[in-house]
Design a protein around this motif. Structure first.
Motif, PDB file in Angstrom:
ATOM      1  N   LYS A 105       0.854  -1.188   0.000  1.00 56.67           N
ATOM      2  CA  LYS A 105       0.000   0.000   0.000  1.00 56.67           C
ATOM      3  C   LYS A 105       0.894   1.245   0.000  1.00 56.67           C
ATOM      4  O   LYS A 105       0.583   2.261  -0.606  1.00 56.67           O
ATOM      5  N   LYS A 106       1.995   1.117   0.723  1.00 57.63           N
ATOM      6  CA  LYS A 106       3.074   2.097   0.706  1.00 57.63           C
ATOM      7  C   LYS A 106       4.362   1.280   0.634  1.00 57.63           C
ATOM      8  O   LYS A 106       4.381   0.108   1.001  1.00 57.63           O
ATOM      9  N   ARG A 107       5.439   1.893   0.192  1.00 58.25           N
ATOM     10  CA  ARG A 107       6.662   1.114  -0.022  1.00 58.25           C
ATOM     11  C   ARG A 107       7.107   0.399   1.253  1.00 58.25           C
ATOM     12  O   ARG A 107       7.199   0.988   2.327  1.00 58.25           O
ATOM     13  N   PHE A 108       7.398  -0.888   1.096  1.00 56.30           N
ATOM     14  CA  PHE A 108       7.933  -1.705   2.183  1.00 56.30           C
ATOM     15  C   PHE A 108       8.924  -2.689   1.580  1.00 56.30           C
ATOM     16  O   PHE A 108       8.570  -3.476   0.698  1.00 56.30           O
ATOM     17  N   ASP A 109      10.155  -2.656   2.027  1.00 57.91           N
ATOM     18  CA  ASP A 109      11.200  -3.556   1.524  1.00 57.91           C
ATOM     19  C   ASP A 109      11.298  -4.771   2.443  1.00 57.91           C
ATOM     20  O   ASP A 109      11.814  -4.674   3.557  1.00 57.91           O
ATOM     21  N   GLN A 434       0.083  -1.820   9.292  1.00 59.34           N
ATOM     22  CA  GLN A 434      -0.477  -3.168   9.405  1.00 59.34           C
ATOM     23  C   GLN A 434      -0.188  -4.036   8.183  1.00 59.34           C
ATOM     24  O   GLN A 434       0.209  -3.542   7.129  1.00 59.34           O
ATOM     25  N   VAL A 435      -0.420  -5.327   8.372  1.00 55.89           N
ATOM     26  CA  VAL A 435      -0.432  -6.279   7.258  1.00 55.89           C
ATOM     27  C   VAL A 435      -1.778  -6.992   7.256  1.00 55.89           C
ATOM     28  O   VAL A 435      -2.354  -7.271   8.312  1.00 55.89           O
ATOM     29  N   LEU A 436      -2.286  -7.249   6.061  1.00 48.65           N
ATOM     30  CA  LEU A 436      -3.571  -7.903   5.876  1.00 48.65           C
ATOM     31  C   LEU A 436      -3.418  -9.089   4.945  1.00 48.65           C
ATOM     32  O   LEU A 436      -2.516  -9.106   4.089  1.00 48.65           O
ATOM     33  N   LEU A 437      -4.271 -10.068   5.088  1.00 51.81           N
ATOM     34  CA  LEU A 437      -4.264 -11.226   4.198  1.00 51.81           C
ATOM     35  C   LEU A 437      -4.927 -10.850   2.868  1.00 51.81           C
ATOM     36  O   LEU A 437      -6.036 -10.306   2.846  1.00 51.81           O
ATOM     37  N   ASN A 438      -4.239 -11.109   1.791  1.00 53.80           N
ATOM     38  CA  ASN A 438      -4.773 -10.849   0.447  1.00 53.80           C
ATOM     39  C   ASN A 438      -5.136 -12.201  -0.183  1.00 53.80           C
ATOM     40  O   ASN A 438      -4.264 -12.949  -0.617  1.00 53.80           O
ATOM     41  N   LYS A 439      -6.428 -12.487  -0.235  1.00 54.68           N
ATOM     42  CA  LYS A 439      -6.873 -13.788  -0.745  1.00 54.68           C
ATOM     43  C   LYS A 439      -7.032 -13.795  -2.263  1.00 54.68           C
ATOM     44  O   LYS A 439      -7.264 -14.860  -2.854  1.00 54.68           O
ATOM     45  N   GLU A 440      -6.889 -12.631  -2.869  1.00 56.42           N
ATOM     46  CA  GLU A 440      -7.023 -12.542  -4.325  1.00 56.42           C
ATOM     47  C   GLU A 440      -5.709 -12.871  -5.031  1.00 56.42           C
ATOM     48  O   GLU A 440      -5.683 -13.535  -6.061  1.00 56.42           O
ATOM     49  N   THR A 441      -4.608 -12.392  -4.463  1.00 57.06           N
ATOM     50  CA  THR A 441      -3.285 -12.650  -5.036  1.00 57.06           C
ATOM     51  C   THR A 441      -2.656 -13.839  -4.330  1.00 57.06           C
ATOM     52  O   THR A 441      -2.440 -13.801  -3.115  1.00 57.06           O
ATOM     53  N   LYS A 442      -2.350 -14.897  -5.062  1.00 59.54           N
ATOM     54  CA  LYS A 442      -1.813 -16.126  -4.468  1.00 59.54           C
ATOM     55  C   LYS A 442      -0.322 -16.267  -4.792  1.00 59.54           C
ATOM     56  O   LYS A 442       0.176 -15.720  -5.788  1.00 59.54           O
ATOM     57  N   ASP A 443       0.371 -17.013  -3.946  1.00 61.69           N
ATOM     58  CA  ASP A 443       1.779 -17.293  -4.223  1.00 61.69           C
ATOM     59  C   ASP A 443       1.902 -18.546  -5.089  1.00 61.69           C
ATOM     60  O   ASP A 443       0.891 -19.122  -5.541  1.00 61.69           O
ATOM     61  N   LYS A 444       3.104 -18.987  -5.316  1.00 53.80           N
ATOM     62  CA  LYS A 444       3.381 -20.130  -6.191  1.00 53.80           C
ATOM     63  C   LYS A 444       2.666 -21.388  -5.730  1.00 53.80           C
ATOM     64  O   LYS A 444       2.333 -22.256  -6.545  1.00 53.80           O
ATOM     65  N   TRP A 445       2.376 -21.488  -4.425  1.00 55.96           N
ATOM     66  CA  TRP A 445       1.783 -22.705  -3.875  1.00 55.96           C
ATOM     67  C   TRP A 445       0.295 -22.527  -3.591  1.00 55.96           C
ATOM     68  O   TRP A 445      -0.301 -23.327  -2.871  1.00 55.96           O
ATOM     69  N   GLY A 446      -0.284 -21.466  -4.132  1.00 58.36           N
ATOM     70  CA  GLY A 446      -1.720 -21.268  -4.000  1.00 58.36           C
ATOM     71  C   GLY A 446      -2.170 -20.653  -2.695  1.00 58.36           C
ATOM     72  O   GLY A 446      -3.377 -20.617  -2.410  1.00 58.36           O
ATOM     73  N   LEU A 450       0.382 -11.292   1.405  1.00 61.29           N
ATOM     74  CA  LEU A 450       0.178 -10.201   2.355  1.00 61.29           C
ATOM     75  C   LEU A 450       0.088  -8.855   1.642  1.00 61.29           C
ATOM     76  O   LEU A 450       0.827  -8.589   0.690  1.00 61.29           O
ATOM     77  N   ASP A 451      -0.798  -8.023   2.121  1.00 59.59           N
ATOM     78  CA  ASP A 451      -0.806  -6.601   1.801  1.00 59.59           C
ATOM     79  C   ASP A 451      -0.123  -5.887   2.964  1.00 59.59           C
ATOM     80  O   ASP A 451      -0.493  -6.096   4.130  1.00 59.59           O
ATOM     81  N   ILE A 452       0.845  -5.044   2.649  1.00 57.50           N
ATOM     82  CA  ILE A 452       1.586  -4.340   3.699  1.00 57.50           C
ATOM     83  C   ILE A 452       1.314  -2.846   3.566  1.00 57.50           C
ATOM     84  O   ILE A 452       1.484  -2.264   2.498  1.00 57.50           O
ATOM     85  N   ASP A 453       0.893  -2.245   4.673  1.00 56.07           N
ATOM     86  CA  ASP A 453       0.523  -0.835   4.679  1.00 56.07           C
ATOM     87  C   ASP A 453       1.182  -0.181   5.891  1.00 56.07           C
ATOM     88  O   ASP A 453       0.660  -0.228   7.003  1.00 56.07           O
ATOM     89  N   ALA A 454       2.356   0.409   5.680  1.00 52.72           N
ATOM     90  CA  ALA A 454       3.099   0.986   6.801  1.00 52.72           C
ATOM     91  C   ALA A 454       3.913   2.181   6.329  1.00 52.72           C
ATOM     92  O   ALA A 454       4.349   2.239   5.179  1.00 52.72           O
ATOM     93  N   GLU A 455       4.139   3.115   7.235  1.00 51.05           N
ATOM     94  CA  GLU A 455       4.928   4.297   6.917  1.00 51.05           C
ATOM     95  C   GLU A 455       5.517   4.876   8.198  1.00 51.05           C
ATOM     96  O   GLU A 455       5.016   4.640   9.298  1.00 51.05           O
ATOM     97  N   PHE A 456       6.596   5.630   8.044  1.00 57.87           N
ATOM     98  CA  PHE A 456       7.106   6.427   9.148  1.00 57.87           C
ATOM     99  C   PHE A 456       6.314   7.726   9.180  1.00 57.87           C
ATOM    100  O   PHE A 456       5.958   8.283   8.137  1.00 57.87           O
ATOM    101  N   ASN A 488      19.564   9.685   2.967  1.00 62.40           N
ATOM    102  CA  ASN A 488      19.322   8.851   1.796  1.00 62.40           C
ATOM    103  C   ASN A 488      17.921   8.243   1.773  1.00 62.40           C
ATOM    104  O   ASN A 488      17.624   7.396   0.926  1.00 62.40           O
ATOM    105  N   GLY A 489      17.077   8.684   2.685  1.00 66.99           N
ATOM    106  CA  GLY A 489      15.706   8.186   2.713  1.00 66.99           C
ATOM    107  C   GLY A 489      15.617   6.817   3.364  1.00 66.99           C
ATOM    108  O   GLY A 489      16.528   5.998   3.250  1.00 66.99           O
ATOM    109  N   SER A 490      14.540   6.587   4.066  1.00 61.28           N
ATOM    110  CA  SER A 490      14.369   5.307   4.759  1.00 61.28           C
ATOM    111  C   SER A 490      12.906   4.900   4.697  1.00 61.28           C
ATOM    112  O   SER A 490      12.020   5.694   5.035  1.00 61.28           O
ATOM    113  N   TYR A 491      12.670   3.687   4.245  1.00 56.82           N
ATOM    114  CA  TYR A 491      11.318   3.132   4.187  1.00 56.82           C
ATOM    115  C   TYR A 491      11.223   1.942   5.134  1.00 56.82           C
ATOM    116  O   TYR A 491      12.219   1.233   5.353  1.00 56.82           O
ATOM    117  N   PRO A 492      10.050   1.686   5.700  1.00 58.13           N
ATOM    118  CA  PRO A 492       9.896   0.496   6.548  1.00 58.13           C
ATOM    119  C   PRO A 492      10.347  -0.768   5.820  1.00 58.13           C
ATOM    120  O   PRO A 492      10.098  -0.943   4.625  1.00 58.13           O
TER     121      PRO A 492
END
Length: 566
Positions: A105-109, A434-446, A450-456, A488-492
């Motif tokens: 939702k916002k940049r998260f590395d 926060q992080v939320l479960l994203n049931k629409e986007t699946k990983d390689k194993w079905g 996660l949707d990640i929404d965090a910021e400083f 140099n900027g810092s993201y969560p």
């Protein structure tokens, strides 16, 4: 029925540990040494100590791209390729982002290992205790919830894990940075000693010490001392820093009570509503996609903060429709990380006839000095500094259009002495991070992702001004020249200290875990990795994970023997 019963019996253990990184390795060690039969599950491939550190002894010119990653690797690792941790020298240790994507939702590395040992192979090894300043801060400032423990509760466990892991450092008698059970410290170099002298004489309450680091300065527990190669992130064939492979895994294996199972992705924890407890886990074999259930009396969830949070969120039942132990509404919330990549550098004069020994795999540390006592800044909490002094190498000439013998002779001499201070600041626990479960986007194993929404936020931004300006002020006071600041900027996620999404607390209505890292609502499930953290402090957190894990394992086994969680 007999076949099924036999299969269940064969897949039943006293304890299951999910994840084999820093905290998972400790859980496996402690539980097996206390006599439990333990299944240690790891989604990644096996990496054997020494044998599988395939790049550890390579010279720079033996890498096809001199340590850089290719365009193809950037495509398969769109998140990992943003910064330095993922590179040609250790690229096989990390997950393929495209196999297990996530949404920002916002940049998260998000830096995820994909091997036995997890990030214990690639971590920065800085090892600091939290103090009551940190454990009491939330309560005193009415931020988040109160930690359910204080320093006295965890201090003996800090002692315990330090003695086993091997932490080198200097005792400084600083109340808010408690001393530990240290091996002899590494040595500051000449410029660092000079800067230390000036800072401590000109700024009351400020200290500069050598970093407290999980690198051995003398042989310890059968492991060799640090060779000062500074190639730690490739795996250490000398076992000279703490990792699962070098330390906790051999100890657990020695008991004969451990079953290690790589390529095992845990999709969910199985919850029995009649018994009101967890009975096991469902595992997907990452090579074959086959699914198997395993059963145990107690379960330790140590999948690294967001991996752990995924497992809990995906463990859905009628009792817990929003994830195991989620009734407080706090599961997945209060995501924290340290903010950094800001500070100052300067040039030191008068030391041209001096150099240093080897490539010290450690730097200096300046512990927090803001918002102590009666001082009030326009932000709460504080920050510390890491960094160090060194001389420019021959690489300073790479950008020059030089040629000839004189140019090469000049580059064969040590360059300018420089010193850098980088601030590491505390992030507050914000519910909306926060992080939320994203049931629409699946990983390689079905599986869901996660949707990640965090910021400083504003508090961190105000703090960063001091982080930059204080660094410059100290370097200038120490006599350094051409001092320059940087941001140099810092993201969560960038600091790889993500934590807080299943926090400890005193009240089941406002927290996920109790004082012993036990789910308030499911007594036989424990979480002892970064997810458990109630606040972030500004110190590197891994040593605290180790101590909390050893403490929780001791509690869990005692409760098991009493029949309280059987």
């Amino acid at each position: 029925m007999n076949i099924n019963g036999k299969a269940k019996e064969q897949n039943t253990y006293d304890a299951i540990v999910i994840g084999s990184g820093i905290s998972g390795g400790w859980a496996a060690k402690e539980l097996t040494e206390k006599g439990l039969k333990v299944l240690l599950l790891e989604r990644g491939r096996n990496v054997e100590h020494v044998k599988d550190y395939t790049t550890a002894m390579k010279h720079p010119w033996e890498f096809a791209h001199r340590g850089k990653i290719t365009l193809a690797q950037k495509e398969t690792h769109p998140y990992l390729s943003r910064d330095y941790p993922y590179n040609e020298t250790n690229e096989s240790f990390w997950i393929n982002d495209n196999d297990a994507p996530y949404s920002e939702k916002k940049r998260f590395d998000w830096y995820r290992g994909n091997i036995v040992g997890g990030k214990s192979i690639m971590w920065g090894r800085q090892s600091y205790r939290l103090a009551d300043l940190d454990f009491e801060a939330n309560a005193k400032q009415s931020i988040g919830v109160d930690w359910p423990i204080r320093y006295k509760d965890i201090a003996p466990w800090y002692d315990y894990v330090e003695k086993f892991a091997g932490i080198s450092g200097a005792k400084e008698n600083i109340p808010h940075l408690p001393d530990g059970e240290f091996l002899p410290p590494m040595e500051l170099n000449c410029v660092e000693k000079d800067v230390k002298k000036h800072i401590e004489s000109k700024f009351k309450g400020r200290h500069l010490t050598i970093g407290r680091v999980a690198n051995l300065t003398q042989p310890h527990n059968g492991r060799a001392s640090c060779q000062y190669r500074n190639l730690c992130s490739r795996g250490c064939p000398y076992g000279a820093y703490f990792s699962t492979q070098a330390s906790t895994l051999p100890a657990a294996m020695k008991t004969g009570n451990l079953t290690l199972q790589p390529h095992s992705l845990v999709s969910n924890i199985i919850f029995d509503e009649k018994l009101n407890k967890a009975t096991g886990v469902t595992v997907i074999n990452t090579q074959t996609s086959a699914t198997t259930d395993y059963f145990a009396k107690i379960i330790f969830v140590n999948g690294s903060t967001l991996g752990t949070t995924f497992v809990l969120l995906n463990s859905i039942s009628n009792r817990f429709p929003n994830g195991l132990g989620s009734s407080s509404g706090q599961l997945g919330h209060n995501l924290m990380d340290h903010h950094f990549r800001i500070g100052a550098t300067g040039e030191a004069e008068g030391f041209d006839d001096q150099y240093y020994y080897g490539r010290r795999a450690n730097g200096i540390y300046i512990p927090r000095f803001r918002n102590l006592g009666d001082e009030k800044r326009d932000y709460v909490r504080g920050f510390g500094y890491q960094g160090g002094a060194s001389r420019d190498s021959w690489m300073r000439g790479v950008a020059e259009m030089g040629i000839g013998a004189n140019f090469k002779d000049e580059l064969s001499k040590p360059g300018q002495w420089k010193m850098n201070l980088t601030g590491f600041g505390e992030c507050l626990p914000y519910y909306e991070n926060q992080v939320l479960l994203n049931k629409e986007t699946k990983d390689k194993w079905g599986l869901p992702t996660l949707d990640i929404d965090a910021e400083f936020k504003d508090n961190e931004m105000k703090m960063r001004k001091d982080m930059m300006n204080d660094a410059a002020e100290m370097l200038e006071a120490a006599g350094l020249k051409n001092v320059t600041t940087y941001d140099n900027g810092s993201y969560p996620g960038m600091a790889i200290h993500e934590m807080g999404t299943a926090r400890m607390g005193r009240d089941p209505k406002t927290s996920v875990l109790n004082a012993f890292n036990q789910l308030h609502e499911v007594k036989n499930v424990f979480v002892t990795d970064g997810a458990c953290m109630t606040s972030a402090a500004c110190q590197n957190p891994s040593l605290t994970y180790m101590a909390l894990t050893a403490r929780a394992a001791d509690f869990a086994v005692k409760e098991l023997k009493k029949g309280n969680i059987a």
